[in-house]
Design a protein around this motif. Structure first.
Motif, PDB file in Angstrom:
ATOM      1  N   LEU A   1       0.822  -1.205   0.000  1.00  0.00           N
ATOM      2  CA  LEU A   1       0.000   0.000   0.000  1.00  0.00           C
ATOM      3  C   LEU A   1       0.860   1.262   0.000  1.00  0.00           C
ATOM      4  CD1 LEU A   1      -2.291  -1.173   2.932  1.00  0.00           C
ATOM      5  CD2 LEU A   1      -2.933  -1.191   0.506  1.00  0.00           C
ATOM      6  N   PRO A   2       0.367   2.346  -0.581  1.00  0.00           N
ATOM      7  CA  PRO A   2       1.020   3.644  -0.384  1.00  0.00           C
ATOM      8  C   PRO A   2       0.632   4.185   0.985  1.00  0.00           C
ATOM      9  CG  PRO A   2      -0.939   3.938  -1.705  1.00  0.00           C
ATOM     10  CD  PRO A   2      -0.816   2.450  -1.459  1.00  0.00           C
ATOM     11  N   PRO A   3       1.405   5.119   1.536  1.00  0.00           N
ATOM     12  CA  PRO A   3       1.002   5.717   2.813  1.00  0.00           C
ATOM     13  C   PRO A   3      -0.266   6.549   2.651  1.00  0.00           C
ATOM     14  CG  PRO A   3       2.891   6.873   1.904  1.00  0.00           C
ATOM     15  CD  PRO A   3       2.682   5.672   1.048  1.00  0.00           C
ATOM     16  N   THR A   4      -1.103   6.555   3.666  1.00  0.00           N
ATOM     17  CA  THR A   4      -2.290   7.408   3.625  1.00  0.00           C
ATOM     18  C   THR A   4      -1.852   8.871   3.624  1.00  0.00           C
ATOM     19  OG1 THR A   4      -2.454   7.537   6.032  1.00  0.00           O
ATOM     20  CG2 THR A   4      -3.610   5.698   4.941  1.00  0.00           C
ATOM     21  N   ALA A   5      -2.764   9.758   3.244  1.00  0.00           N
ATOM     22  CA  ALA A   5      -2.441  11.184   3.215  1.00  0.00           C
ATOM     23  C   ALA A   5      -2.032  11.684   4.590  1.00  0.00           C
ATOM     24  CB  ALA A   5      -3.638  11.972   2.690  1.00  0.00           C
ATOM     25  N   GLU A   6      -2.721  11.194   5.629  1.00  0.00           N
ATOM     26  CA  GLU A   6      -2.389  11.625   6.984  1.00  0.00           C
ATOM     27  C   GLU A   6      -1.005  11.154   7.397  1.00  0.00           C
ATOM     28  OE1 GLU A   6      -4.047  11.281  11.594  1.00  0.00           O
ATOM     29  OE2 GLU A   6      -5.277  10.570   9.927  1.00  0.00           O
ATOM     30  N   LEU A   7      -0.698   9.896   7.094  1.00  0.00           N
ATOM     31  CA  LEU A   7       0.613   9.365   7.446  1.00  0.00           C
ATOM     32  C   LEU A   7       1.708  10.084   6.665  1.00  0.00           C
ATOM     33  CD1 LEU A   7       2.304   7.321   8.989  1.00  0.00           C
ATOM     34  CD2 LEU A   7       1.855   5.653   7.167  1.00  0.00           C
ATOM     35  N   ARG A   8       1.474  10.324   5.382  1.00  0.00           N
ATOM     36  CA  ARG A   8       2.456  11.017   4.562  1.00  0.00           C
ATOM     37  C   ARG A   8       2.734  12.418   5.102  1.00  0.00           C
ATOM     38  NH1 ARG A   8       6.182   9.234   1.505  1.00  0.00           N
ATOM     39  NH2 ARG A   8       7.265  10.413   3.105  1.00  0.00           N
TER      40      ARG A   8
END
Length: 333
Positions: free
Chosen positions: A291-298
């Motif tokens: 998975l790519p990182p979520t927007a919040e995690l990024r």
């Protein structure tokens, strides 16, 4: 048979004298082979690339190469000192492994500064001269550098924000991973590389940051079913030559070696990209969610990257800071 061997030895001595000069250490019988220390085993793409380069060195230098991989000739911690003295002719090291002596070499292991191979290439372009000058002042010449795949987050449960790591047993192995454990509230767990596969299989670790390829090698899917492709940092290996040995080569051989190193660097970066894609494909085949990182995690990680970069610059000195600023300028922000 003995006459044949004697003739070959005589020809080799003449050829070595023609290439290196009668006063060179390489012309002496005890140093007829160029000792070349590789850091990893044959299955690693870095070593495959290194072997091709070593063969090219032998062709160009007209001298045999004694290549010892998997740190057979020298442990990594002893490679640069051996290059300084000329005990080794060529050697491979992980850049950041010498960060205690050369803070600049930890630049490529700063967390959350790069987002992929293109950024990592910009970082190397921005820091190459400074790294080369620093090591050359100690008698070591950098020939080329090749990255590992970016570091991602493996976990037993889905991680959509940093706080999801709270309470998980998180493998730590350097300052960056220790800081991540501290900031997220995870429980830091130290596990040596050689013990990682067993620790995963027996459920001793719930989360870890490492490359896609290391996750495959350690069969992370036996306990962890999520891989967030953070590309948290993209460390590099450097291949270097002793300046004492380099000075023994003719100008023509030096130029040819530089061209061979450039080819090895280009090929190595391509191999790193291919290895990363192949590893992520294999993870998916083992039912790991890639998975790519979520927007919040990024967003959180980007903020941490800025923080880590400022802290590092305050300690690393002006040349290191200029290299980091040069990277940001090349990247465009």
């Amino acid at each position: 048979m003995s006459d044949c061997i004697a003739r070959r030895q005589a020809l080799a001595s003449l050829w070595g004298a023609a290439l290196f000069g009668s006063g060179s250490v390489l012309a002496q019988p005890q140093a007829s082979a160029l000792r070349f220390s590789g850091a990893y085993g044959d299955a690693v793409f870095h070593t495959q690339n290194l072997r091709q380069f070593a063969r090219r060195v032998a062709e160009l230098a007209g001298a045999p190469v004694e290549l010892g991989v998997n740190s057979q000739l020298k442990p990594m911690a002893e490679v640069l000192p051996a290059l300084e003295t000329g005990e080794l002719a060529f050697g491979e090291v992980l850049m950041s492994s010498y960060g205690a002596k050369y803070p600049l070499l930890t630049l490529d292991s700063l967390p959350f500064i790069v987002r992929g191979f293109d950024d990592a290439a910009h970082m190397w372009e921005a820091s190459r001269k400074a790294v080369g000058d620093e090591l050359l002042s100690h008698g070591v010449r950098v020939l080329y550098a090749v990255p590992w795949p970016g570091q991602g987050l493996y976990s037993r449960i889905a991680v959509n924000q940093l706080s999801d790591l709270k309470g998980l047993r998180f493998r730590v192995y350097n300052d960056a991973t220790k800081r991540l454990a501290e900031l997220s509230g995870a429980t830091a767990t130290t596990i040596a590389a050689q013990d990682l596969s067993k620790a995963i299989e027996t459920g001793q670790v719930d989360a870890m940051v490492t490359s896609s390829t290391t996750g495959v090698d350690s069969q992370a899917w036996k306990y962890m079913k999520f891989f967030v492709d953070l590309r948290a940092w993209i460390p590099k290996n450097m291949v270097c030559v002793s300046e004492k040995v380099w000075n023994g080569f003719s100008p023509a051989v030096r130029q040819s070696l530089l061209e061979a190193a450039k080819q090895a660097e280009t090929q190595g970066w391509q191999m790193a990209r291919s290895a990363d894609e192949a590893a992520k494909k294999q993870l998916a085949e083992q039912r790991v969610q890639v998975l790519p990182p979520t927007a919040e995690l990024r967003r959180t990680l980007d903020q941490l990257g800025e923080r880590f970069g400022r802290e590092w610059a305050q300690k690393a000195g002006i040349n290191s800071t200029q290299a980091l600023l040069g990277y940001y300028a090349r990247r465009g922000g």
